[in-house]
Each structure stands twice: as structure tokens, then as C-alpha cells.
Design a protein around this motif. Structure first.
Motif, PDB file in Angstrom:
ATOM      1  N   ALA A  66      65.851  44.878  26.177  1.00 26.81           N
ATOM      2  CA  ALA A  66      65.198  44.926  27.395  1.00 26.81           C
ATOM      3  C   ALA A  66      65.690  44.064  28.294  1.00 26.81           C
ATOM      4  N   ALA A  67      66.174  42.877  27.929  1.00 25.27           N
ATOM      5  CA  ALA A  67      66.920  41.908  28.802  1.00 25.27           C
ATOM      6  C   ALA A  67      68.245  42.498  29.226  1.00 25.27           C
ATOM      7  N   ALA A  68      69.061  43.136  28.336  1.00 16.10           N
ATOM      8  CA  ALA A  68      70.382  43.421  28.741  1.00 16.10           C
ATOM      9  C   ALA A  68      70.706  44.678  29.580  1.00 16.10           C
ATOM     10  N   LEU A  69      69.570  45.632  29.232  1.00 19.70           N
ATOM     11  CA  LEU A  69      69.511  46.854  29.896  1.00 19.70           C
ATOM     12  C   LEU A  69      68.463  47.114  30.992  1.00 19.70           C
ATOM     13  N   GLY A  70      67.581  46.034  30.980  1.00 19.30           N
ATOM     14  CA  GLY A  70      66.466  46.385  31.936  1.00 19.30           C
ATOM     15  C   GLY A  70      65.546  47.401  31.633  1.00 19.30           C
ATOM     16  N   ILE A  71      65.399  47.849  30.529  1.00 22.52           N
ATOM     17  CA  ILE A  71      64.261  48.785  30.128  1.00 22.52           C
ATOM     18  C   ILE A  71      64.249  48.816  28.704  1.00 22.52           C
ATOM     19  N   SER A  72      62.889  49.039  28.195  1.00 25.38           N
ATOM     20  CA  SER A  72      62.660  48.969  26.846  1.00 25.38           C
ATOM     21  C   SER A  72      63.379  49.956  25.926  1.00 25.38           C
ATOM     22  N   PRO A  73      63.374  49.553  24.729  1.00 21.81           N
ATOM     23  CA  PRO A  73      64.131  50.676  23.866  1.00 21.81           C
ATOM     24  C   PRO A  73      63.347  52.007  23.670  1.00 21.81           C
ATOM     25  N   ARG A  74      62.032  52.196  23.787  1.00 21.28           N
ATOM     26  CA  ARG A  74      61.131  53.380  23.779  1.00 21.28           C
ATOM     27  C   ARG A  74      61.397  54.139  25.199  1.00 21.28           C
ATOM     28  N   ARG A  75      61.335  53.414  25.941  1.00 24.61           N
ATOM     29  CA  ARG A  75      61.522  54.036  27.457  1.00 24.61           C
ATOM     30  C   ARG A  75      62.844  54.400  27.520  1.00 24.61           C
ATOM     31  N   TYR A  76      64.154  53.810  26.952  1.00 23.94           N
ATOM     32  CA  TYR A  76      65.466  54.335  27.018  1.00 23.94           C
ATOM     33  C   TYR A  76      65.451  55.651  26.112  1.00 23.94           C
ATOM     34  N   ILE A  77      64.724  55.483  25.066  1.00 23.26           N
ATOM     35  CA  ILE A  77      65.062  56.725  24.247  1.00 23.26           C
ATOM     36  C   ILE A  77      64.282  57.960  24.938  1.00 23.26           C
ATOM     37  N   ASN A  78      63.300  57.679  25.234  1.00 22.59           N
ATOM     38  CA  ASN A  78      62.340  58.793  25.889  1.00 22.59           C
ATOM     39  C   ASN A  78      63.542  59.345  27.353  1.00 22.59           C
ATOM     40  N   ARG A  79      63.923  58.527  28.125  1.00 22.18           N
ATOM     41  CA  ARG A  79      64.698  58.754  29.249  1.00 22.18           C
ATOM     42  C   ARG A  79      65.841  59.800  28.631  1.00 22.18           C
ATOM     43  N   ARG A  80      66.634  59.222  27.706  1.00 18.90           N
ATOM     44  CA  ARG A  80      67.774  60.016  27.065  1.00 18.90           C
ATOM     45  C   ARG A  80      67.400  61.379  26.568  1.00 18.90           C
ATOM     46  N   ARG A  81      66.277  61.310  26.013  1.00 23.95           N
ATOM     47  CA  ARG A  81      65.530  62.733  25.494  1.00 23.95           C
ATOM     48  C   ARG A  81      65.410  63.633  26.717  1.00 23.95           C
ATOM     49  N   MET A  82      64.686  63.099  27.698  1.00 21.51           N
ATOM     50  CA  MET A  82      64.478  64.103  28.840  1.00 21.51           C
ATOM     51  C   MET A  82      65.605  64.394  29.667  1.00 21.51           C
ATOM     52  N   GLU A  83      66.752  63.496  29.653  1.00 17.66           N
ATOM     53  CA  GLU A  83      67.920  64.003  30.099  1.00 17.66           C
ATOM     54  C   GLU A  83      68.646  65.154  29.411  1.00 17.66           C
ATOM     55  N   ALA A  84      68.519  64.933  27.893  1.00 16.38           N
ATOM     56  CA  ALA A  84      68.884  66.286  27.124  1.00 16.38           C
ATOM     57  C   ALA A  84      68.103  67.349  27.189  1.00 16.38           C
ATOM     58  N   ALA A  85      66.799  67.300  27.559  1.00 16.28           N
ATOM     59  CA  ALA A  85      65.981  68.291  27.597  1.00 16.28           C
ATOM     60  C   ALA A  85      66.244  69.049  28.948  1.00 16.28           C
ATOM     61  N   GLN A  86      66.568  68.252  30.002  1.00 19.39           N
ATOM     62  CA  GLN A  86      66.862  68.893  31.287  1.00 19.39           C
ATOM     63  C   GLN A  86      68.384  69.554  31.254  1.00 19.39           C
ATOM     64  N   HIS A  87      69.194  69.097  30.424  1.00 19.63           N
ATOM     65  CA  HIS A  87      70.371  69.853  30.362  1.00 19.63           C
ATOM     66  C   HIS A  87      70.122  71.129  29.488  1.00 19.63           C
ATOM     67  N   LEU A  88      69.465  70.962  28.422  1.00 22.25           N
ATOM     68  CA  LEU A  88      68.975  72.441  27.658  1.00 22.25           C
ATOM     69  C   LEU A  88      68.302  73.382  28.447  1.00 22.25           C
ATOM     70  N   LEU A  89      67.134  72.856  29.284  1.00 28.53           N
ATOM     71  CA  LEU A  89      66.510  73.843  30.103  1.00 28.53           C
ATOM     72  C   LEU A  89      67.447  74.516  31.367  1.00 28.53           C
ATOM     73  N   GLU A  90      68.404  73.656  31.565  1.00 27.70           N
ATOM     74  CA  GLU A  90      69.539  74.354  32.470  1.00 27.70           C
ATOM     75  C   GLU A  90      70.330  75.129  31.991  1.00 27.70           C
ATOM     76  N   THR A  91      70.890  74.899  30.765  1.00 27.68           N
ATOM     77  CA  THR A  91      71.828  75.701  30.485  1.00 27.68           C
ATOM     78  C   THR A  91      71.632  76.744  29.158  1.00 27.68           C
ATOM     79  N   THR A  92      70.443  76.812  28.730  1.00 30.52           N
ATOM     80  CA  THR A  92      69.894  77.775  27.563  1.00 30.52           C
ATOM     81  C   THR A  92      68.767  78.371  28.169  1.00 30.52           C
ATOM     82  N   GLU A  93      68.436  79.495  27.282  1.00 28.38           N
ATOM     83  CA  GLU A  93      67.000  80.098  27.565  1.00 28.38           C
ATOM     84  C   GLU A  93      66.295  79.677  26.376  1.00 28.38           C
TER      85      GLU A  93
END
Length: 138
Positions: A66-93
């Protein structure tokens, strides 16, 4: 006055570069953890596993992350998962349930609530607006 402003500008630029270098040094030590997270988004990712990669206790790891990245590990994981989900929703059916599973959520309803909260639109609405329509195979 003009000379003083130029000197101050150079000094501030130097400080900004030093701050950026320090921040990069702090975050680069977490590269193995960030790579692990990206490679295992569909899996259950525990704080203990991430801390083990860094050879730290869970508490110390979470604080350092959190000190280095400015975000908790759990929030970072959720953010990366949502970014991946956005990509899948945009590019797949793929159905939303499948997208949820591909990014690590076993409960599609929880995924949809979290997606809506983090992204600002429900997964199906997001897909409708942002989908990159690919030509259908003939």
C-alpha cells in the motif's frame, strides 16, 4: 525575477525526477507480485501467497504494498480483474457468468455488483456501449 524563476523551475524539475525515481524503485520491488497477480486473475489469490513471494509477513507485505503503490493488495487485485473483465466484455461475446469466472469471481451476482460499483455500469450495459463488434465468421 526571471532568473530566479528559471532556477526554481530547474530545481523543481530535479525534485520531480528524484521523486519519480524513488517511486519507481519502491514499486519495482513488487514486480514479481504484480506479474503473479496478472497471471492468476482467474484463481483465488491470497494475501499469504503474495506475501510469500516477497518473503514477508502478510501484515508487513500489505503495508509495504500500500505504501509503494498507493492501494491495498485486495483493491489492486479487484482493479486488475475489472480491467480484464472490461477487455473481455469489449472483445468477446462470452456470457457475463463466463467473464466473471475468467477473472476470478465464482459468484456472477457479486461480480456484477462489484463491476457496477467500480466501473459505473452493469456488465451488460458496459458491453452494449463499449463492445468492439467483430465480424462474425461465415
Amino acid at each position: 525575477d526571471s532568473i530566479l524563476r528559471r532556477l526554481l523551475a530547474r530545481f523543481l524539475d530535479y525534485l520531480d525526477m528524484k521523486t519519480l525515481e524513488r517511486r519507481q524503485d519502491r514499486t519495482s520491488r513488487f514486480t514479481p507480485v504484480l506479474e503473479y497477480i496478472d497471471a492468476h486473475l482467474a484463481d483465488s489469490i491470497s494475501l499469504d501467497t503474495l506475501a510469500g513471494i516477497m518473503h514477508l509477513s502478510s501484515t508487513h507485505f500489505a503495508e509495504a504494498f500500500a505504501a509503494a503503490l498507493g492501494i491495498s493488495p485486495r483493491r489492486y487485485i479487484n482493479r486488475r480483474r475489472m480491467e480484464a473483465a472490461q477487455h473481455l466484455l469489449e472483445t468477446t461475446e462470452a456470457p457475463v457468468k463466463t467473464v466473471a469466472a475468467q477473472v476470478g469471481y465464482t459468484d456472477p451476482f457479486y461480480f456484477a455488483r462489484l463491476f457496477t460499483r467500480m466501473v459505473g455500469a452493469a456488465p451488460t450495459a458496459y458491453r452494449t456501449v463499449h463492445a468492439h463488434r467483430l465480424p462474425r465468421p461465415s
